[in-house]
Design a protein around this motif. Structure first.
Motif, PDB file in Angstrom:
ATOM      1  N   THR A 168       1.122  -1.459  -0.100  1.00 27.57           N
ATOM      2  CA  THR A 168       0.105  -0.159   0.065  1.00 27.57           C
ATOM      3  C   THR A 168       0.840   1.631   0.052  1.00 27.57           C
ATOM      4  OG1 THR A 168       0.207   0.041   2.347  1.00 27.57           O
ATOM      5  CG2 THR A 168      -1.941  -1.375   1.296  1.00 27.57           C
ATOM      6  N   GLY A 169       1.750   1.071   0.499  1.00 26.20           N
ATOM      7  CA  GLY A 169       3.205   2.351   0.462  1.00 26.20           C
ATOM      8  C   GLY A 169       2.849   3.716   1.665  1.00 26.20           C
ATOM      9  N   ASN A 170       1.627   2.829   2.951  1.00 25.33           N
ATOM     10  CA  ASN A 170       1.089   3.315   4.214  1.00 25.33           C
ATOM     11  C   ASN A 170       1.717   2.423   5.284  1.00 25.33           C
ATOM     12  OD1 ASN A 170      -0.622   4.904   2.323  1.00 25.33           O
ATOM     13  ND2 ASN A 170      -1.826   3.606   2.266  1.00 25.33           N
ATOM     14  N   ARG A 171       1.390   3.633   6.599  1.00 24.92           N
ATOM     15  CA  ARG A 171       2.059   3.053   7.254  1.00 24.92           C
ATOM     16  C   ARG A 171       0.892   2.706   8.503  1.00 24.92           C
ATOM     17  NH1 ARG A 171       7.055   4.807  10.985  1.00 24.92           N
ATOM     18  NH2 ARG A 171       5.392   6.496  11.361  1.00 24.92           N
ATOM     19  N   GLY A 172      -0.461   2.656   8.341  1.00 31.56           N
ATOM     20  CA  GLY A 172      -1.456   3.344   9.955  1.00 31.56           C
ATOM     21  C   GLY A 172      -2.067   1.866  10.061  1.00 31.56           C
ATOM     22  N   VAL A 173      -1.939   0.921  11.082  1.00 25.80           N
ATOM     23  CA  VAL A 173      -2.630   0.173  11.247  1.00 25.80           C
ATOM     24  C   VAL A 173      -4.047   0.107  12.169  1.00 25.80           C
ATOM     25  CG1 VAL A 173      -2.423  -1.629  12.191  1.00 25.80           C
ATOM     26  CG2 VAL A 173      -0.551  -0.669  10.769  1.00 25.80           C
ATOM     27  N   ILE A 174      -5.399  -0.281  11.993  1.00 27.09           N
ATOM     28  CA  ILE A 174      -6.323  -0.170  12.819  1.00 27.09           C
ATOM     29  C   ILE A 174      -6.521  -1.724  13.707  1.00 27.09           C
ATOM     30  CG2 ILE A 174      -8.982   0.553  12.659  1.00 27.09           C
ATOM     31  CD1 ILE A 174      -8.730   2.275  10.718  1.00 27.09           C
ATOM     32  N   VAL A 175      -6.835  -0.863  15.239  1.00 26.42           N
ATOM     33  CA  VAL A 175      -7.761  -2.599  15.552  1.00 26.42           C
ATOM     34  C   VAL A 175      -8.101  -1.869  16.576  1.00 26.42           C
ATOM     35  CG1 VAL A 175      -5.200  -3.588  15.279  1.00 26.42           C
ATOM     36  CG2 VAL A 175      -5.649  -2.115  17.318  1.00 26.42           C
ATOM     37  N   THR A 176      -9.227  -2.870  17.253  1.00 26.19           N
ATOM     38  CA  THR A 176     -10.452  -2.932  18.084  1.00 26.19           C
ATOM     39  C   THR A 176      -9.260  -2.454  18.911  1.00 26.19           C
ATOM     40  OG1 THR A 176     -10.308  -5.486  18.532  1.00 26.19           O
ATOM     41  CG2 THR A 176     -11.516  -4.344  17.028  1.00 26.19           C
ATOM     42  N   ALA A 206       3.774  -5.855  18.582  1.00 25.17           N
ATOM     43  CA  ALA A 206       3.444  -4.995  20.465  1.00 25.17           C
ATOM     44  C   ALA A 206       2.819  -3.098  20.320  1.00 25.17           C
ATOM     45  CB  ALA A 206       4.633  -4.955  20.871  1.00 25.17           C
ATOM     46  N   ALA A 207       3.340  -3.360  19.225  1.00 26.53           N
ATOM     47  CA  ALA A 207       2.889  -1.485  18.918  1.00 26.53           C
ATOM     48  C   ALA A 207       1.396  -1.246  18.296  1.00 26.53           C
ATOM     49  CB  ALA A 207       4.003  -0.590  17.654  1.00 26.53           C
ATOM     50  N   PHE A 208       0.356  -2.334  18.080  1.00 30.56           N
ATOM     51  CA  PHE A 208      -0.841  -2.772  17.597  1.00 30.56           C
ATOM     52  C   PHE A 208      -1.074  -3.545  18.583  1.00 30.56           C
ATOM     53  CE2 PHE A 208       1.080  -4.487  13.944  1.00 30.56           C
ATOM     54  CZ  PHE A 208       0.531  -6.112  13.952  1.00 30.56           C
ATOM     55  N   SER A 209      -1.170  -4.037  19.616  1.00 29.82           N
ATOM     56  CA  SER A 209      -1.432  -4.353  20.956  1.00 29.82           C
ATOM     57  C   SER A 209      -1.941  -3.608  22.142  1.00 29.82           C
ATOM     58  CB  SER A 209      -0.523  -6.245  21.103  1.00 29.82           C
ATOM     59  OG  SER A 209      -0.209  -6.524  19.860  1.00 29.82           O
ATOM     60  N   ALA A 259       3.351  -0.235  28.195  1.00 30.91           N
ATOM     61  CA  ALA A 259       3.759  -0.591  26.335  1.00 30.91           C
ATOM     62  C   ALA A 259       2.630   0.043  25.206  1.00 30.91           C
ATOM     63  CB  ALA A 259       3.052  -2.066  26.033  1.00 30.91           C
ATOM     64  N   PRO A 260       2.799   1.604  25.006  1.00 31.33           N
ATOM     65  CA  PRO A 260       2.593   2.184  24.362  1.00 31.33           C
ATOM     66  C   PRO A 260       2.874   1.934  22.470  1.00 31.33           C
ATOM     67  CG  PRO A 260       4.804   3.144  24.484  1.00 31.33           C
ATOM     68  CD  PRO A 260       3.977   2.130  25.168  1.00 31.33           C
ATOM     69  N   LEU A 261       1.350   1.928  22.382  1.00 27.85           N
ATOM     70  CA  LEU A 261       1.234   2.761  20.728  1.00 27.85           C
ATOM     71  C   LEU A 261       1.418   3.003  20.123  1.00 27.85           C
ATOM     72  CD1 LEU A 261      -3.062   2.010  20.832  1.00 27.85           C
ATOM     73  CD2 LEU A 261      -0.822   0.252  21.151  1.00 27.85           C
ATOM     74  N   GLY A 262       1.903   2.427  18.685  1.00 27.66           N
ATOM     75  CA  GLY A 262       2.597   3.247  17.116  1.00 27.66           C
ATOM     76  C   GLY A 262       2.212   3.947  17.247  1.00 27.66           C
ATOM     77  N   THR A 263       2.451   4.992  16.845  1.00 35.77           N
ATOM     78  CA  THR A 263       2.070   6.618  16.544  1.00 35.77           C
ATOM     79  C   THR A 263       1.105   6.024  15.105  1.00 35.77           C
ATOM     80  OG1 THR A 263       3.796   7.285  14.680  1.00 35.77           O
ATOM     81  CG2 THR A 263       3.777   7.886  17.436  1.00 35.77           C
ATOM     82  N   TRP A 264       1.728   5.642  14.923  1.00 28.42           N
ATOM     83  CA  TRP A 264       1.006   4.423  13.444  1.00 28.42           C
ATOM     84  C   TRP A 264       0.136   3.677  13.249  1.00 28.42           C
ATOM     85  CZ3 TRP A 264       2.019   0.174  14.007  1.00 28.42           C
ATOM     86  CH2 TRP A 264       3.474  -0.394  14.703  1.00 28.42           C
ATOM     87  N   ALA A 265      -0.718   3.636  14.929  1.00 32.82           N
ATOM     88  CA  ALA A 265      -1.342   2.711  15.179  1.00 32.82           C
ATOM     89  C   ALA A 265      -3.066   3.478  15.954  1.00 32.82           C
ATOM     90  CB  ALA A 265      -1.117   1.862  16.319  1.00 32.82           C
ATOM     91  N   ARG A 266      -4.097   3.131  15.192  1.00 34.60           N
ATOM     92  CA  ARG A 266      -6.057   3.550  15.502  1.00 34.60           C
ATOM     93  C   ARG A 266      -6.047   2.766  15.911  1.00 34.60           C
ATOM     94  NH1 ARG A 266      -2.400   6.911  14.454  1.00 34.60           N
ATOM     95  NH2 ARG A 266      -2.457   9.020  13.463  1.00 34.60           N
ATOM     96  N   ARG A 267      -7.076   3.042  17.473  1.00 33.91           N
ATOM     97  CA  ARG A 267      -8.233   1.906  17.822  1.00 33.91           C
ATOM     98  C   ARG A 267      -9.274   2.144  17.396  1.00 33.91           C
ATOM     99  NH1 ARG A 267      -7.948   1.589  24.212  1.00 33.91           N
ATOM    100  NH2 ARG A 267      -7.446   3.354  23.671  1.00 33.91           N
TER     101      ARG A 267
END
Length: 452
Positions: A149-157, A169-172, A179-187
């Motif tokens: 995709t050329g993107n970095r963002g991840v969406i999780v619950t 771990a950065a999107f868990s 255990a902080p989420l990545g700046t590119w992770a969204r919930r």
């Protein structure tokens, strides 16, 4: 519910209580002291009074004193502890050959063929890639998604758990606030079918996903992947509604992202309805990740991925895993697959799961603390509440119940943002007799905790 309504991430609340150490045998206390010294502070023990197991068979475990326990928790040994077919397959292959996947091996091809045939949608016509753990599988899935995709963002619950590598771990968020989420992770909020009306939930969920896509785009990240465990195991086990994921996946695809179905916990016949959890939702993932129960305890994991998703990655990048897909790992995976198929464990999960759910519902009629019973097949959740009208979580009661069952030699755990959902997830060979013991012991514990 807005994004700001997402609950704080909870902590493991059924862990070893050091104040209970004096109730343990001298041998157990010495072992805990050695463990602390040798393994360090990051390791955790289950139960206020930990237990030392020395042997297992099917759904039974035995401690060092010969006491027998009923295992209603461990899905890693999905076809039962020490299944003879798996043991023999691993033993025979280890006696013969163990090397990596850069030599020609027929076993890995046979297994990939069997595995892909169970998957619906384009991913079933795609490719299998093998790793050692579910964390590695999810890490690989995200690498592919970023490249595609050329993107970095991840969406999780909101309470998702997808692995313990640095990237996963950065999107868990289930790992906790330390255990902080990545700046590119969204919930996005948990699809809590106990508190949110099911009618309109699919659109509500998709609206939250779209909002996070817009936020990622505003920050220059874009969406690479939407990663979902379709039983929402760490969120609190939500099996319904099964039309939930469709509109959200559509939104992700419209934004150029990939849908990653994390089947590490909900796959391999666990739901009792379909081989894979995503199939209950009638959606088509770009990547399916798998692990834990894949080798019945032997470390083997992997992904299935569409040709379109992996084509550029495969051309531009080199993927190699020394142990992923080695002949012994594949022997374990093939033997486990054969047992699931030949012993018809999908049907068993459905049949025995229905018995347990009916028994839990009956207990709910007698105990006000049971607010909700949910799940599918042999993955069940029992939400314990302090008040049925307000649906206020009761994590203290859940802790008492989990430890009360352990004292009576029945093993389960707890999950969810508040740790108030009993997690019942036994091996797939759990039978109706096992279900009867679980239910009768739970009834006994609920009766005793009601007198607190």
């Amino acid at each position: 519910m807005s994004t700001s309504d997402i609950k704080p991430r909870g902590k493991m609340n059924n862990a070893f209580d050091p104040s209970a150490a004096q109730r343990l045998s001298p041998a157990s206390r010495r072992m805990i002291e050695r463990r602390t010294k040798l393994l360090g502070p990051a390791y955790r023990l289950f139960y206020e009074e930990p237990v030392h197991f020395v042997r297992g068979e099917r759904c039974r475990l035995w401690d060092e004193e010969g006491n027998e326990y009923l295992d209603a928790y461990n899905n890693v040994v999905s076809v039962g502890h020490a299944h003879p077919h798996v043991v023999e397959a691993v033993h025979r292959q280890m006696q013969t050959l163990c090397t990596h996947t850069r030599y020609l091996q027929e076993g890995v091809l046979d297994y990939a063929e069997d595995l892909l045939a169970t998957l619906t949608g384009p991913v079933g016509d795609g490719h299998a890639m093998f790793t050692c753990t579910g964390s590695e599988a999810n890490d690989l899935a995200l690498r592919i998604a970023k490249h595609r995709t050329g993107n970095r963002g991840v969406i999780v619950t909101s309470e998702a758990y997808h692995g313990n590598s640095d990237q996963t771990a950065a999107f868990s968020p289930a790992l906790g606030d330390n255990a902080p989420l990545g700046t590119w992770a969204r919930r996005v909020p948990t699809p809590d079918s106990y508190r949110i009306p099911r009618e309109g939930m699919a659109q509500w969920f998709a609206d939250h996903v779209r909002a996070q896509i817009r936020d990622l785009e505003r920050h220059g990240e874009g969406v690479a992947a939407f990663v979902v465990d379709s039983l929402f195991s760490s969120d609190g086990i939500y099996a319904e509604p099964v039309d939930l994921l469709g509109p959200a996946v559509e939104a992700v695809h419209e934004a150029g992202g990939l849908f990653v179905a994390d089947e590490v916990q909900c796959g391999f016949a666990r739901s009792g309805e379909q081989m894979w959890g995503y199939q209950r939702h009638h959606v088509a993932p770009d990547v399916v990740t798998m692990g834990k129960p894949m080798g019945n305890g032997y470390p083997v994991a992997g992904i299935a991925v569409t040709h379109d998703a992996v084509a550029e990655f495969g051309h531009d990048m080199r993927y190699f895993n020394t142990f992923g897909g080695n002949p012994v790992a594949i022997a374990a995976a093939q033997a486990t697959f054969d047992v699931i198929r030949d012993e018809n464990l999908l049907r068993n999960a459905r049949t025995v799961g229905d018995v347990i759910r009916a028994g839990l519902a009956e207990l709910g009629e007698r105990h006000e603390a049971i607010g909700d019973v949910r799940g599918a097949g042999l993955y069940l959740g029992v939400e314990l509440v302090g008040d049925r009208d307000t649906k206020s979580p009761d994590p203290a009661l859940a802790t008492a119940v989990v430890n009360g069952l352990r004292e009576r030699r029945v093993l389960i755990s707890a999950t969810g943002a508040n740790g108030n959902v009993l997690k019942i997830r036994p091996p797939l060979v759990f039978d109706t007799k096992d279900a009867g013991r679980l239910l009768s012991t739970l009834a006994e514990v609920l009766k005793s905790t009601a007198r607190r």
